[in-house]
Structures are given as structure tokens and as C-alpha cells.
Design a protein around this motif. Structure first.
Motif, PDB file in Angstrom:
ATOM      1  N   MET A  13       0.833  -1.198   0.000  1.00 36.07           N
ATOM      2  CA  MET A  13       0.000   0.000   0.000  1.00 36.07           C
ATOM      3  C   MET A  13       0.875   1.258   0.000  1.00 36.07           C
ATOM      4  O   MET A  13       0.578   2.233  -0.704  1.00 36.07           O
ATOM      5  N   ALA A  14       1.976   1.242   0.775  1.00 40.62           N
ATOM      6  CA  ALA A  14       2.876   2.398   0.807  1.00 40.62           C
ATOM      7  C   ALA A  14       3.471   2.658  -0.576  1.00 40.62           C
ATOM      8  O   ALA A  14       3.632   3.812  -0.996  1.00 40.62           O
ATOM      9  N   PHE A  15       3.792   1.579  -1.300  1.00 39.33           N
ATOM     10  CA  PHE A  15       4.325   1.729  -2.663  1.00 39.33           C
ATOM     11  C   PHE A  15       3.299   2.409  -3.569  1.00 39.33           C
ATOM     12  O   PHE A  15       3.632   3.344  -4.304  1.00 39.33           O
ATOM     13  N   PHE A  16       2.052   1.941  -3.534  1.00 38.34           N
ATOM     14  CA  PHE A  16       1.043   2.537  -4.410  1.00 38.34           C
ATOM     15  C   PHE A  16       0.762   3.982  -4.018  1.00 38.34           C
ATOM     16  O   PHE A  16       0.506   4.822  -4.886  1.00 38.34           O
ATOM     17  N   ARG A  17       0.854   4.282  -2.739  1.00 39.39           N
ATOM     18  CA  ARG A  17       0.695   5.680  -2.322  1.00 39.39           C
ATOM     19  C   ARG A  17       1.788   6.541  -2.955  1.00 39.39           C
ATOM     20  O   ARG A  17       1.520   7.646  -3.443  1.00 39.39           O
ATOM     21  N   GLU A  18       3.023   6.023  -2.962  1.00 38.98           N
ATOM     22  CA  GLU A  18       4.137   6.791  -3.516  1.00 38.98           C
ATOM     23  C   GLU A  18       3.992   7.007  -5.024  1.00 38.98           C
ATOM     24  O   GLU A  18       4.185   8.118  -5.522  1.00 38.98           O
ATOM     25  N   ILE A  19       3.661   5.943  -5.762  1.00 34.94           N
ATOM     26  CA  ILE A  19       3.631   6.134  -7.217  1.00 34.94           C
ATOM     27  C   ILE A  19       2.430   6.969  -7.656  1.00 34.94           C
ATOM     28  O   ILE A  19       2.478   7.602  -8.712  1.00 34.94           O
ATOM     29  N   ARG A  77       5.871  -2.578 -10.484  1.00 36.18           N
ATOM     30  CA  ARG A  77       6.731  -3.469  -9.708  1.00 36.18           C
ATOM     31  C   ARG A  77       6.996  -2.813  -8.350  1.00 36.18           C
ATOM     32  O   ARG A  77       7.403  -1.648  -8.267  1.00 36.18           O
ATOM     33  N   VAL A  78       6.781  -3.566  -7.291  1.00 35.31           N
ATOM     34  CA  VAL A  78       6.774  -2.994  -5.940  1.00 35.31           C
ATOM     35  C   VAL A  78       8.186  -2.648  -5.484  1.00 35.31           C
ATOM     36  O   VAL A  78       9.081  -3.496  -5.467  1.00 35.31           O
ATOM     37  N   ARG A  79       8.355  -1.380  -5.106  1.00 33.18           N
ATOM     38  CA  ARG A  79       9.642  -0.877  -4.609  1.00 33.18           C
ATOM     39  C   ARG A  79       9.432  -0.165  -3.278  1.00 33.18           C
ATOM     40  O   ARG A  79       8.333   0.287  -2.969  1.00 33.18           O
ATOM     41  N   LYS A  80      10.491  -0.075  -2.528  1.00 34.70           N
ATOM     42  CA  LYS A  80      10.443   0.656  -1.264  1.00 34.70           C
ATOM     43  C   LYS A  80      11.188   1.971  -1.444  1.00 34.70           C
ATOM     44  O   LYS A  80      12.228   2.023  -2.097  1.00 34.70           O
ATOM     45  N   ASN A  81      10.642   3.048  -0.861  1.00 30.42           N
ATOM     46  CA  ASN A  81      11.286   4.368  -0.941  1.00 30.42           C
ATOM     47  C   ASN A  81      11.505   4.795  -2.399  1.00 30.42           C
ATOM     48  O   ASN A  81      12.631   4.989  -2.857  1.00 30.42           O
ATOM     49  N   VAL A  82      10.399   4.945  -3.120  1.00 29.76           N
ATOM     50  CA  VAL A  82      10.451   5.285  -4.547  1.00 29.76           C
ATOM     51  C   VAL A  82      11.255   6.552  -4.800  1.00 29.76           C
ATOM     52  O   VAL A  82      11.982   6.654  -5.797  1.00 29.76           O
ATOM     53  N   LEU A  83      11.178   7.509  -3.917  1.00 25.27           N
ATOM     54  CA  LEU A  83      11.894   8.773  -4.109  1.00 25.27           C
ATOM     55  C   LEU A  83      13.405   8.575  -4.209  1.00 25.27           C
ATOM     56  O   LEU A  83      14.093   9.334  -4.900  1.00 25.27           O
ATOM     57  N   LEU A  84      13.934   7.553  -3.528  1.00 27.99           N
ATOM     58  CA  LEU A  84      15.378   7.318  -3.566  1.00 27.99           C
ATOM     59  C   LEU A  84      15.842   6.844  -4.936  1.00 27.99           C
ATOM     60  O   LEU A  84      17.026   6.931  -5.262  1.00 27.99           O
ATOM     61  N   TRP A  85      14.915   6.352  -5.779  1.00 29.64           N
ATOM     62  CA  TRP A  85      15.275   5.890  -7.112  1.00 29.64           C
ATOM     63  C   TRP A  85      15.518   7.069  -8.062  1.00 29.64           C
ATOM     64  O   TRP A  85      15.921   6.876  -9.200  1.00 29.64           O
ATOM     65  N   GLU A  86      15.308   8.283  -7.574  1.00 29.90           N
ATOM     66  CA  GLU A  86      15.545   9.474  -8.399  1.00 29.90           C
ATOM     67  C   GLU A  86      17.032   9.699  -8.640  1.00 29.90           C
ATOM     68  O   GLU A  86      17.430  10.330  -9.612  1.00 29.90           O
ATOM     69  N   ASN A  87      17.869   9.190  -7.730  1.00 22.90           N
ATOM     70  CA  ASN A  87      19.322   9.268  -7.894  1.00 22.90           C
ATOM     71  C   ASN A  87      19.901   7.920  -7.489  1.00 22.90           C
ATOM     72  O   ASN A  87      20.403   7.742  -6.396  1.00 22.90           O
ATOM     73  N   ILE A  88      19.781   6.964  -8.393  1.00 24.30           N
ATOM     74  CA  ILE A  88      20.089   5.586  -8.046  1.00 24.30           C
ATOM     75  C   ILE A  88      21.561   5.368  -7.735  1.00 24.30           C
ATOM     76  O   ILE A  88      21.914   4.509  -6.910  1.00 24.30           O
ATOM     77  N   LYS A  89      22.448   6.139  -8.345  1.00 22.98           N
ATOM     78  CA  LYS A  89      23.876   5.960  -8.077  1.00 22.98           C
ATOM     79  C   LYS A  89      24.221   6.301  -6.628  1.00 22.98           C
ATOM     80  O   LYS A  89      25.138   5.719  -6.043  1.00 22.98           O
ATOM     81  N   ASN A  90      23.501   7.248  -6.058  1.00 22.95           N
ATOM     82  CA  ASN A  90      23.763   7.623  -4.669  1.00 22.95           C
ATOM     83  C   ASN A  90      23.022   6.742  -3.662  1.00 22.95           C
ATOM     84  O   ASN A  90      23.432   6.646  -2.510  1.00 22.95           O
ATOM     85  N   SER A  91      21.925   6.108  -4.093  1.00 23.70           N
ATOM     86  CA  SER A  91      21.044   5.453  -3.118  1.00 23.70           C
ATOM     87  C   SER A  91      20.970   3.936  -3.221  1.00 23.70           C
ATOM     88  O   SER A  91      20.396   3.292  -2.346  1.00 23.70           O
TER      89      SER A  91
END
Length: 500
Positions: A116-122, A184-198
Motif C-alpha cells: 500500500m505504501a508503494f502505491f501511495r508513492e507512485i 513493480r513494488v519498490r520501497k522508498n520510490v523517491l530514492l530511485w531518483e538518484n540511483i547511483k547515490n542510493s
């Protein structure tokens, strides 16, 4: 109330969706220590908006993340994080029961609360065009616009082992939509904005985790909870040109080359080093709606001759593409009656073509240049019509709708709307407004397909947009690598890769 076990989905069915429980005798697992190396031609550090990514970058999302449901290579819906779904209230409510043995890469259980948290984020972070199906959930669009409380005002709720979606309006394709990579279910979607750092701080729901990223490569390691028969690691070489990738493949430094150069396909096939599968990407022509220089009969004759040219081209490039034969959707080629009637209609004209010249425009891609050149030469050798072509930038192609200097636009794209949204929009934007507007406002792929079906005969009979061919997916593969296949969205199937 219908309880339906999930194994496959017949796409013509309204609410049929099945997940099955299959008892499999467990054998002692033999750990696969193999590695796979392949390259992609471009890579972006921002992986937050998955639906907008190139399909080869989406592969990384599919390797590291699982959906509630997914699409296999035969376009069947299969269970992933969910083991079953109950559809209620005439298709307005979908109750997904989660599996009991699903885990994040750190070993913790994936819970309904996580999903549910994932769908809230996307709902707030993914591009709106990419999540139209979920924005049809009650209250979701308002929440995206900043109104309401998610737990109270959005129609997504959870139980001990399930997650429930309540829709505003019936969507027979809702489950199929959820198979797309952006879900596809991910945690902390915002962190995927800079994948090299996160990447090192993330936990993953898929078969692989991102173990390292440098300027020139990305390394995936098999999740500790994943099937041990999968390849242990995958190295993806970033931003590599296909010619370099192919040269590295020839000396054994690359195990795969995805969509290798067209000139190499026949040789690779003869050496049993090529896997060819269908794709939804097609090649279409759109007659310029601003010009009255061509009559319906002219267009009919031109389309017939273009088909003749493409038939000859396809015979020389059998692994590269397949003729459309009048079908807008690849799967419609099974409708033999429709195909035959269109062939008869196409070849029924006895009139002479009065125009002496044609101008074709296409996006400046190597394959488009070759096809345009082939068509031009074919017309020169077999007709008295002079065909010239102009290759345009992507920006120029997006702005030609109101121009009248060309007769035909040659467009490559996925008319199902299941692929890249930009490619789909390139097609729709050039269709006359009375048709295009209907397709643009469709909420999801299911609606787009239904609307297109309702106007298909009119588009064909009036020669507005016409199909020429369908492209194939190709992979050059080292003989030591097993089970390299694409799923129904054209992504690499990471449930199979490397398994013996």
C-alpha cells in the motif's frame, strides 16, 4: 462473488483472472555460480518514473522488483507477490491475496502495508500518463492533486494478508495493467531518483539487487531469497554502442547483445546464436490530413505498392520484421477472414496513379533511413512515381501535424499503448483530431484498444493510418547462457535467466 485462482488471463474475458496453486516436488537446489554480461546503449541515473524509461532500463526494475502480478512470454498473467485475486461488485473491486513467503532483500517480509505504501508513492511520484489504471482508483486522482487523506479518502485498503483496490469505473484490463513495470513494488520510490547515490541503501523485492554502479557498469547480484538456480550475478555495461557490444560478443566478452545490428541477424541465426520473439512495435504510415493532393483511390494504390515494397524488404530481413498484412495489432493476424478481405480490397483497384511524386517523412533513425531508401528505390524501379524522403529530429516529427509539405509520415511505435508512452503519442498525435482525441482521453491500454477497435475500419477504409510491418525482438546469445526470453512487455524475464 467470484473467487478466481490466478494462472492465466484470457484477454477477451471481462473478469476472468486465474492464479493456480501448483504443488511442485522440491529437489535439492544446486547453486548457480554463473555470471552474465551484456550492455545497454543508454542509462539514466533517475529511475523514479519507471513507465517513462527505455525498455532496456526498465529491465533493471524488473530484475530488482516484483509486481503483484506479471505477464509471461505468452502474454499470460501469472502470480508474483499475489497468489490470488477476488473480483467483486461487477468488476469495481479487486482483492489481491499476498503470498505468505515473499521477502525484501534484507530478509524482512513484504507486507500488505508495504505494498500500500508503494502505491501511495507512485500515485504522487510516477508520471500521470504511466499510471492511468491506478488513478481510476476511488480518490486517487484527488489525492495526487493534493486533496484528502490517503488512508481515509483513497480506495486502497489492506487486511492481514491482502490489499484491496476500489475503482471509480469498471476497467476490464485493470489486472493486466498492473503487470506493467511501473507497478513493480519498490520501497522508498523517491530514492530511485538518484540511483547511483542510493542503490546501496535500498532493499529490493525482486530476484536481484543492485550491488554496484560505476560510470561504465551496473552489477546485479542474486537476492539471497531468490531461486539459487538463477545466475549469481549480471553485469550490465552502460552506454555502449551496439557495434562495440557486437565486437565484444564475438570475442566472448559479452554473453548477450540485445537487438544486435540488423546486418548480423541472419548470420547469428545460422550459427544458432539468435533468439527471436514477437514485439508489439509496428511500422505504420499516416497520410497527411492537411493535403488534398491524394484521393482515396490514390492512397489505396500507394498503400498497395508500399506493401509490395515492404514484402520484398521483409523477405530479405526475416528476423528483423514481419509483414502486418493489414493488421494493426500483431495478434490480430490470427483473424484470417479480416486479413483476406483487406487483401482483396487492397488489390481491387485498376486505376492509374495520377501523382508523379511523393514525399515521406520519418524520424532520423538508421532503420528508418534504410527503409525509406528501399521504398524510394522500389518505386523508382517499379513505378513512374518519384519518392523522396526527409529525416527529421524527434522534435520536428512532433510538430509536423499542421504541415503540408509531405504526403506520408512513417512512424514506428506501439499502437497498443503498452509500450513507451511517447511512441504511442507520436502515432496518436498525427491521426486526425476526430479520431486522435478519442484515443488520447482513454484511461488505460484496455480503453485505448477498445476505442481503436471501434474506429479501426473507418481508419483503414479512409486510409488515415495504415499498418506496414511488425518488428521482432532479437537477442544474440552465447551458447552457454540458458533461458533468455522476453516477457509480454518485452522486458527480460528474470525468473528464467541463466537457469539450466
Amino acid at each position: 462473488m467470484k473467487k478466481i485462482m490466478l494462472i492465466s488471463l484470457l484477454t477477451i474475458s471481462v473478469v476472468a483472472f486465474l492464479i493456480g496453486f501448483i504443488e511442485i516436488s522440491k529437489e535439492e537446489e544446486v547453486e548457480n555460480k554463473s555470471t552474465i554480461t551484456y550492455s545497454i546503449s543508454s542509462f539514466y541515473n533517475n529511475l523514479k518514473e519507471v513507465g517513462s524509461l527505455d525498455i532496456r532500463i526498465q529491465d533493471i526494475i524488473c530484475a530488482t522488483s516484483k509486481g503483484l502480478v506479471e505477464l509471461d512470454s505468452s502474454n499470460n498473467i501469472i502470480p508474483a507477490l499475489a497468489e490470488g485475486v477476488e473480483i467483486r461488485d461487477d468488476g469495481l473491486e479487486y482483492d489481491f491475496k499476498l503470498k505468505s513467503d515473499i521477502y525484501w532483500s534484507d530478509g524482512t517480509a513484504i507486507t500488505p502495508k508495504d505494498v500500500m505504501a508503494f502505491f501511495r508513492e507512485i500515485i504522487t511520484e510516477e508520471a500521470e500518463d504511466n499510471i492511468e489504471a491506478v488513478l481510476n482508483v476511488y480518490g486517487a486522482k484527488k489525492f495526487r492533486e493534493g486533496y484528502g487523506d490517503f488512508s481515509q479518502d483513497v480506495g486502497i485498503s489492506i487486511g492481514e494478508d491482502n490489499i484491496v483496490f476500489r475503482l471509480n469505473s469498471k476497467d476490464d484490463k485493470f489486472i493486466e495493467e498492473l503487470t506493467k513495470p511501473q507497478y513493480r513494488v519498490r520501497k522508498n520510490v523517491l530514492l530511485w531518483e538518484n540511483i547511483k547515490n542510493s542503490y546501496d541503501d535500498l532493499i529490493y523485492s525482486g530476484n536481484y539487487i543492485i550491488a554496484d554502479i560505476s560510470e561504465d557498469k551496473l552489477i546485479l547480484k542474486r537476492n539471497e531469497k531468490a531461486d539459487k538456480s538463477l545466475s549469481e550475478s549480471i553485469t550490465i555495461i552502460l552506454n555502449e554502442e551496439e557495434e562495440i557490444a557486437m565486437a565484444s560478443f564475438e570475442v566472448g566478452d559479452r554473453d548477450l547483445v540485445i537487438n544486435p545490428p540488423k546486418s548480423q541477424l541472419e548470420r547469428l541465426n545460422n550459427e544458432n546464436k539468435l533468439i527471436t520473439t514477437d514485439s508489439n512495435n509496428g511500422l505504420y504510415i499516416i497520410f497527411n490530413n492537411n493535403s488534398d493532393s491524394l484521393t482515396i483511390e490514390d492512397k489505396k494504390i500507394i498503400y498497395s505498392k508500399l506493401n509490395n515494397a515492404m514484402e520484398k524488404y521483409q523477405l530479405e530481413n526475416t528476423k528483423f520484421m514481419e509483414l502486418a498484412e493489414g493488421s494493426y495489432f500483431r495478434q490480430d493476424k490470427d483473424d484470417l477472414l479480416k486479413m483476406q478481405s483487406r487483401k482483396v480490397m487492397l488489390n481491387s483497384s485498376n486505376e492509374e496513379l495520377k501523382v508523379k511524386s511523393l514525399v515521406i517523412v520519418a524520424e532520423a533513425l538508421t532503420e528508418n533511413k534504410e527503409i525509406c531508401e528501399y521504398i524510394s528505390n522500389y518505386f523508382s524501379e517499379n513505378t513512374e512515381i518519384d519518392v523522396s524522403y526527409k529525416l527529421l529530429t524527434e522534435e520536428e516529427m512532433n510538430s509536423i501535424k499542421n504541415s503540408n509539405y509531405y504526403n506520408i509520415a512513417l512512424i514506428k511505435g506501439d499502437i497498443t499503448g503498452m509500450g513507451n508512452t511517447e511512441d504511442y503519442n507520436k502515432i496518436v498525435n498525427l491521426i486526425p483530431d476526430e479520431y486522435g482525441e478519442k484515443l488520447i482521453i482513454a484511461k488505460n491500454e484496455g480503453e485505448r484498444r477498445e476505442i481503436f477497435k471501434s474506429i479501426e475500419e473507418e481508419l483503414y477504409n479512409n486510409y488515415k493510418i495504415l499498418p506496414l510491418a511488425f518488428y521482432n525482438n532479437n537477442i544474440a546469445v552465447n551458447s552457454k547462457i540458458k533461458n533468455i526470453i522476453f516477457d509480454g512487455h518485452g522486458n527480460i524475464d528474470y525468473y528464467k535467466i541463466g537457469k539450466s
